[in-house]
Design a protein around this motif. Sequence first.
Motif, short mmCIF file in Angstrom:
data_model
loop_
_atom_site.label_atom_id
_atom_site.label_comp_id
_atom_site.label_asym_id
_atom_site.label_seq_id
_atom_site.Cartn_x
_atom_site.Cartn_y
_atom_site.Cartn_z
N ALA A 211 32.55 37.68 21.99
CA ALA A 211 33.14 37.81 23.34
C ALA A 211 32.20 38.68 24.08
N TYR A 212 31.84 38.81 25.26
CA TYR A 212 31.52 39.82 26.17
C TYR A 212 32.39 40.84 26.57
N ASP A 213 32.16 41.82 26.98
CA ASP A 213 33.23 42.62 27.73
C ASP A 213 33.70 42.13 28.75
N PRO A 214 34.90 42.41 29.33
CA PRO A 214 35.77 41.75 30.23
C PRO A 214 35.21 42.26 31.61
N ALA A 215 35.07 41.26 32.42
CA ALA A 215 34.51 41.39 33.66
C ALA A 215 35.98 41.76 34.71
N GLU A 216 35.63 42.60 35.68
CA GLU A 216 36.83 42.72 36.75
C GLU A 216 36.27 41.67 37.98
N ASN A 217 37.00 40.76 38.44
CA ASN A 217 36.67 39.90 39.52
C ASN A 217 37.32 40.31 40.72
N VAL A 218 36.70 40.27 41.96
CA VAL A 218 37.18 40.24 43.30
C VAL A 218 36.96 38.94 43.87
N HIS A 219 38.02 38.25 44.37
CA HIS A 219 37.65 36.88 45.19
C HIS A 219 37.91 37.27 46.65
N GLN A 220 37.22 36.44 47.42
CA GLN A 220 37.43 36.30 48.74
C GLN A 220 37.58 34.89 49.19
N ASP A 221 38.74 34.76 50.00
CA ASP A 221 38.71 33.21 50.44
C ASP A 221 39.12 32.50 49.10
N ALA A 222 39.55 32.86 48.05
CA ALA A 222 39.98 32.20 46.85
C ALA A 222 38.68 31.76 46.06
N ILE A 223 37.30 32.42 46.61
CA ILE A 223 36.08 32.03 45.76
C ILE A 223 35.58 33.41 45.13
N LEU A 224 35.22 33.48 43.94
CA LEU A 224 34.75 34.63 43.12
C LEU A 224 33.56 35.52 44.33
N HIS A 225 33.92 36.73 44.47
CA HIS A 225 32.71 37.50 45.24
C HIS A 225 31.96 38.26 44.30
#
Lengths: 360, 360
Positions: B206-220
Amino acid sequence: MSKMLQPGATIGILGGGQLGRMLALAAHKLGLKVHIYCPDPQSPAFEVTPHKTIALYEDRKALKAFAETVDLVTYEFENVPAATAKAILEFNTPLAPGAKALATAQDRLIEKTFIEQAGVPVAPFANVESQAELESAVQTIGLPAVLKTRRFGYDGKGQKFLRQPEDVTGAFKELGENPCVLEGFVSFDREISVIIARTASGETAAYDPAENVHQDAILHTSTVPAQISDHVKQDALGAAAKIANALDYVGVMGVEFFVTDANDHLVVNEIAPRVHNSGHWTEAACLISQFEQHMRAIANWPLGDTTRHSDVVMTNLLGNDINQVTEAPTPHTMVHHYGKYEVRPGRKLGHINQISPKNS
Amino acid sequence: MSKMLQPGATIGILGGGQLGRMLALAAHKLGLKVHIYCPDPQSPAFEVTPHKTIALYEDRKALKAFAETVDLVTYEFENVPAATAKAILEFNTPLAPGAKALATAQDRLIEKTFIEQAGVPVAPFANVESQAELESAVQTIGLPAVLKTRRFGYDGKGQKFLRQPEDVTGAFKELGENPCVLEGFVSFDREISVIIARTASGETAAYDPAENVHQDAILHTSTVPAQISDHVKQDALGAAAKIANALDYVGVMGVEFFVTDANDHLVVNEIAPRVHNSGHWTEAACLISQFEQHMRAIANWPLGDTTRHSDVVMTNLLGNDINQVTEAPTPHTMVHHYGKYEVRPGRKLGHINQISPKNS
């Protein structure tokens, strides 16, 4: 200046070997299309794009159709015939790097004369067009020396090492009575190379020098950083920029140097007007590989970052070495397989990059 | 176990979008050939290989010809019809990831039930096949909650947020009277994801976890490292491995999590049985990208190194954002352009990775 090619434009590549293939993969990453032109129907680059032409480089009709389909032509090898380059331009398609870079790099006499005139040191050399001229050149330059055909040499082919007077006898004939240069042998401490990019706007960006080890005259490893002083590094980067500027170069170029005199001085061995085997390490240790940088340069985009994030050793996989690619990888190792159909001893079939945290 | 595919083998890919294209580029780096199957004649992945089929996923004749041409079939999207997956196997061609992964990921009810049974927490959920069932589910789960169609949702499509009792009225009809799940709303502190690979031999990486931010329900953006404690990181990696093992998974999978309770606990949001947008950072910050890792996994090669050499922020380029690719690059920046023909607002057209020296 030159206009900027937009994503969706098509890059024509002369040559369908591993360099053409890796250039095509980089072009795709930038949203560019690729058309490969190569006479060999088994070209590995044909597997990475739907657009190909199988034809001789002398086939004007095929060249015309090719040139009319693409937005710009580049190449993976310096021995593109002058008539081919001329035809591309006649069909109103830009060629990068330009015809001057090709003409210079194709002939060792022109190349060495050019580099010297650009103010960058080369080994002493002399033109040799007969056995008599060879003998006279040996008088001037001394032994040991290396007799090289002016054209079509690569990976040690078309060369003869002259250690003692007996080696001189018949040497010109041995190299096929082709025009040659005699080069004074450079007793070097190490071999390094610089991969530099230049755009039509004159912007340049170089990667850190790599230290190269050859086996049987074929590149075996490139290691970065090279074990050289900072002033030698700066000299190498400066020399590469001088040559690129003097050639009005557009694209990525490799410049090979010998480091001499107790690691204190440089002479240029040769230049390659294309992406270079000793730059394959950039794929693993930099954010922008030499292949992507070449595409940026010829498309007239701002050049990418050449910062190195890791130390690295690139090892060529020749012949059966290629079987390593499916073995258990060692840590921090990346393999690249060129997808060639036929495994032959000594043939370049892939490479491995191993990185480690940056030490310097 | 499964045999190892050798370089020169052909990978068939169902789906010709950016994920298929990036998978194809990675396959080429490993000497594998690629055949893209997609109904859309303008598929961007068609530009990176000479082998393509333009046909509907339901076209058994085309599927047969495709399956007979390739050594293994994979896919870029989880909504491959079950009949398509079944046909590939009937034509004696291996499919990876397997039909179980597809069936599980295609239906939110099956997915959530499966994950829970694998011992990994999910938000409270209930099956909803009528407005009456919805109202009863709301009684159990409470508000706020999210009503989602069980099938064919992506990037926030096929979802309705239910904040207050009025929102419940008519909600089932609004989502087309399709089978749904009601999910208890998770008040999360952050969203993270894990990209994990598993081979038929059971090896995982596995790769390190990524922290994700979405805008209008789409990954930003995806940022690595994520701002999470070491125990949450280990929990996320452990949960991803549990799910991959329980699915007997082969290939690369994305697992999305909500981090809740003052950054102390995890619940799985959803799984994607394919390379994942939140793993595009691996292309710049790791030696082996998720795309290359997927190819290694399905070819049954030893998995590549998932070590991260740099910190990184991946930013999606939607719609006109794509014009940034030819702008002056900021330092340590890599762009990837998907070569799509048409720019539409909100459409994923490329991404940018920016790296910095590793801090943690």
